[in-house]
Write a protein that holds these residues in place. Structure first.
Motif, PDB file in Angstrom:
ATOM      1  N   ILE A 143     -24.649  49.784 -38.547  1.00  0.00           N
ATOM      2  CA  ILE A 143     -25.161  50.420 -37.304  1.00  0.00           C
ATOM      3  C   ILE A 143     -26.216  49.451 -36.826  1.00  0.00           C
ATOM      4  N   PHE A 144     -26.236  49.310 -35.690  1.00  0.00           N
ATOM      5  CA  PHE A 144     -27.055  48.561 -34.646  1.00  0.00           C
ATOM      6  C   PHE A 144     -28.132  49.205 -34.037  1.00  0.00           C
ATOM      7  N   ILE A 145     -29.397  49.171 -34.224  1.00  0.00           N
ATOM      8  CA  ILE A 145     -30.286  49.742 -33.497  1.00  0.00           C
ATOM      9  C   ILE A 145     -31.404  48.923 -32.951  1.00  0.00           C
ATOM     10  N   ARG A 198     -30.058  34.347 -28.181  1.00  0.00           N
ATOM     11  CA  ARG A 198     -29.721  35.575 -28.437  1.00  0.00           C
ATOM     12  C   ARG A 198     -28.200  35.373 -29.442  1.00  0.00           C
ATOM     13  N   ASN A 199     -27.544  34.120 -28.689  1.00  0.00           N
ATOM     14  CA  ASN A 199     -26.333  33.969 -29.394  1.00  0.00           C
ATOM     15  C   ASN A 199     -26.335  33.262 -30.721  1.00  0.00           C
ATOM     16  N   ASP A 200     -27.133  32.641 -31.229  1.00  0.00           N
ATOM     17  CA  ASP A 200     -27.683  32.175 -32.455  1.00  0.00           C
ATOM     18  C   ASP A 200     -27.981  33.283 -33.298  1.00  0.00           C
ATOM     19  N   HIS A 201     -28.892  34.127 -32.931  1.00  0.00           N
ATOM     20  CA  HIS A 201     -29.281  35.305 -33.562  1.00  0.00           C
ATOM     21  C   HIS A 201     -28.229  36.263 -33.844  1.00  0.00           C
ATOM     22  N   VAL A 202     -27.303  36.449 -32.902  1.00  0.00           N
ATOM     23  CA  VAL A 202     -26.145  37.302 -33.127  1.00  0.00           C
ATOM     24  C   VAL A 202     -25.155  36.825 -34.342  1.00  0.00           C
ATOM     25  N   GLU A 203     -24.687  35.618 -33.979  1.00  0.00           N
ATOM     26  CA  GLU A 203     -23.806  35.004 -34.930  1.00  0.00           C
ATOM     27  C   GLU A 203     -24.112  34.637 -36.130  1.00  0.00           C
ATOM     28  N   GLU A 204     -25.498  34.065 -36.270  1.00  0.00           N
ATOM     29  CA  GLU A 204     -26.010  33.789 -37.857  1.00  0.00           C
ATOM     30  C   GLU A 204     -26.963  35.140 -38.481  1.00  0.00           C
ATOM     31  N   VAL A 205     -27.046  36.136 -37.741  1.00  0.00           N
ATOM     32  CA  VAL A 205     -27.639  37.171 -38.471  1.00  0.00           C
ATOM     33  C   VAL A 205     -27.292  38.593 -38.170  1.00  0.00           C
ATOM     34  N   ILE A 206     -27.183  38.863 -37.104  1.00  0.00           N
ATOM     35  CA  ILE A 206     -26.897  40.443 -36.697  1.00  0.00           C
ATOM     36  C   ILE A 206     -25.405  40.597 -36.905  1.00  0.00           C
ATOM     37  N   ARG A 207     -24.423  39.955 -36.566  1.00  0.00           N
ATOM     38  CA  ARG A 207     -23.206  39.998 -37.044  1.00  0.00           C
ATOM     39  C   ARG A 207     -22.859  40.214 -38.359  1.00  0.00           C
ATOM     40  N   PRO A 208     -23.111  39.222 -39.312  1.00  0.00           N
ATOM     41  CA  PRO A 208     -22.824  39.175 -40.533  1.00  0.00           C
ATOM     42  C   PRO A 208     -23.459  40.558 -41.337  1.00  0.00           C
ATOM     43  N   ALA A 209     -24.745  40.740 -40.874  1.00  0.00           N
ATOM     44  CA  ALA A 209     -25.380  41.876 -41.482  1.00  0.00           C
ATOM     45  C   ALA A 209     -24.394  43.450 -41.263  1.00  0.00           C
ATOM     46  N   VAL A 260     -29.181  47.440 -38.707  1.00  0.00           N
ATOM     47  CA  VAL A 260     -29.940  46.389 -38.299  1.00  0.00           C
ATOM     48  C   VAL A 260     -30.960  47.118 -37.321  1.00  0.00           C
ATOM     49  N   LEU A 261     -32.393  46.666 -37.676  1.00  0.00           N
ATOM     50  CA  LEU A 261     -33.227  47.284 -36.557  1.00  0.00           C
ATOM     51  C   LEU A 261     -33.773  46.011 -35.633  1.00  0.00           C
ATOM     52  N   CYS A 262     -33.778  45.859 -34.524  1.00  0.00           N
ATOM     53  CA  CYS A 262     -33.926  44.673 -33.792  1.00  0.00           C
ATOM     54  C   CYS A 262     -35.086  45.104 -32.734  1.00  0.00           C
ATOM     55  N   ASP A 263     -36.301  44.464 -32.561  1.00  0.00           N
ATOM     56  CA  ASP A 263     -37.309  44.446 -31.793  1.00  0.00           C
ATOM     57  C   ASP A 263     -36.802  43.679 -30.401  1.00  0.00           C
ATOM     58  N   ARG A 264     -36.400  44.245 -29.464  1.00  0.00           N
ATOM     59  CA  ARG A 264     -35.940  43.713 -28.165  1.00  0.00           C
ATOM     60  C   ARG A 264     -34.488  43.277 -28.270  1.00  0.00           C
ATOM     61  N   PHE A 265     -33.723  43.393 -27.044  1.00  0.00           N
ATOM     62  CA  PHE A 265     -32.114  42.671 -27.248  1.00  0.00           C
ATOM     63  C   PHE A 265     -32.074  42.538 -25.736  1.00  0.00           C
ATOM     64  N   VAL A 266     -30.654  42.950 -25.478  1.00  0.00           N
ATOM     65  CA  VAL A 266     -30.157  42.661 -24.015  1.00  0.00           C
ATOM     66  C   VAL A 266     -31.023  43.237 -23.038  1.00  0.00           C
ATOM     67  N   VAL A 288     -21.318  42.205 -29.519  1.00  0.00           N
ATOM     68  CA  VAL A 288     -22.140  42.888 -30.240  1.00  0.00           C
ATOM     69  C   VAL A 288     -23.287  43.661 -29.464  1.00  0.00           C
ATOM     70  N   MET A 289     -23.174  44.949 -29.362  1.00  0.00           N
ATOM     71  CA  MET A 289     -24.089  45.729 -28.587  1.00  0.00           C
ATOM     72  C   MET A 289     -24.518  46.965 -29.318  1.00  0.00           C
ATOM     73  N   PRO A 290     -25.924  47.348 -28.992  1.00  0.00           N
ATOM     74  CA  PRO A 290     -26.596  48.406 -30.050  1.00  0.00           C
ATOM     75  C   PRO A 290     -25.701  49.694 -29.827  1.00  0.00           C
ATOM     76  N   ASP A 291     -25.607  50.341 -31.118  1.00  0.00           N
ATOM     77  CA  ASP A 291     -25.228  51.780 -31.172  1.00  0.00           C
ATOM     78  C   ASP A 291     -26.242  52.709 -30.724  1.00  0.00           C
ATOM     79  N   LEU A 292     -27.275  52.383 -30.883  1.00  0.00           N
ATOM     80  CA  LEU A 292     -28.667  53.340 -30.386  1.00  0.00           C
ATOM     81  C   LEU A 292     -29.710  52.417 -30.115  1.00  0.00           C
ATOM     82  N   THR A 293     -30.279  52.926 -28.922  1.00  0.00           N
ATOM     83  CA  THR A 293     -31.411  52.132 -28.516  1.00  0.00           C
ATOM     84  C   THR A 293     -32.610  52.911 -28.076  1.00  0.00           C
TER      85      THR A 293
END
Length: 221
Positions: free
Chosen positions: A7-9, A77-88, A95-101, A130-135
């Protein structure tokens, strides 16, 4: 993203609204409940993105214009998504992220005066699905948020964005509210003028409700 189980928040809002505090509190509560939680941030979150973060927040890229800044944010953002967020997410983590799109839509789009189509195309490429489920959009009058940010920073010089005019910050606040109105299924507005405890309780209740809804959908399908 149908193959992901996590879940991506994301947490959004102006300067000084308390995103970091509420992310930490939510992460603590989810971990105590047995969830695998990843806390990250933007710009940054991966080695490549953290290198770009320094360039952006120091103001080193400001002289090259807001379009260049937007492209740098997208690259980070692309590096962050592919190296960290998507694998998690693929491992089932929360995944809890401070700021995104939404930050790019507002900071470079609305107050940077870049074309909405340009910003959206950058985000499409950067996020690669990769987009947030909840913001959560933490809402606070700009003047109050900036006062908090200055107290938090102490003697440190304000960053690239904190030093801007109050009218710019208030325009961003309204733009966040507009996004929440246009995307009610994803976004929740949180009154950030209340106590930390009250805010944390509301956020965990909304997360639990969203999680229950998602689990029910997965069971039916």
């Amino acid at each position: 993203m149908a193959d992901r189980s996590g879940i991506f928040i994301t947490f959004e809002g102006g300067e000084g609204v308390g995103k970091s505090t509420q992310i930490r509190r939510l992460a603590d509560r989810l971990r105590r409940a047995g969830h695998d939680v990843l806390v990250t941030r933007e710009p940054g979150g991966s080695p490549g993105a953290e290198a770009v973060r320094h360039v952006l927040l120091s103001g080193a890229a400001e002289a090259f214009g807001v379009r260049m800044e937007a492209i740098l944010f997208a690259a980070a953002r692309n590096d962050h998504v592919e190296e960290v967020i998507r694998p998690a997410l693929e491992t089932g983590a929360v995944v809890l992220c401070d700021r995104f799109v939404d930050s790019s839509r507002i900071y470079q789009g609305v107050t940077g005066n870049l074309e909405a189509g340009f910003i959206e195309e950058l985000q499409r490429i950067a996020t690669n699905g990769v987009m947030p489920d909840l913001t959560f959009i933490l809402d606070l009058p700009a003047e109050a948020g900036l006062a908090r940010a200055r107290r938090r920073g102490g003697d440190e010089a304000p960053d690239r964005f904190e030093k801007e005019e109050i009218e710019t910050h208030e325009k961003r606040r309204q733009a966040y509210l507009d996004i929440a109105e246009s995307e009610p299924l994803r976004c929740r507005i949180i009154d950030a003028g209340r106590s930390e405890d009250a805010i944390a309780d509301e956020i965990i209740a909304l997360v639990e409700a969203a999680t229950d809804d998602r689990v029910a959908v997965e069971q039916v399908s």
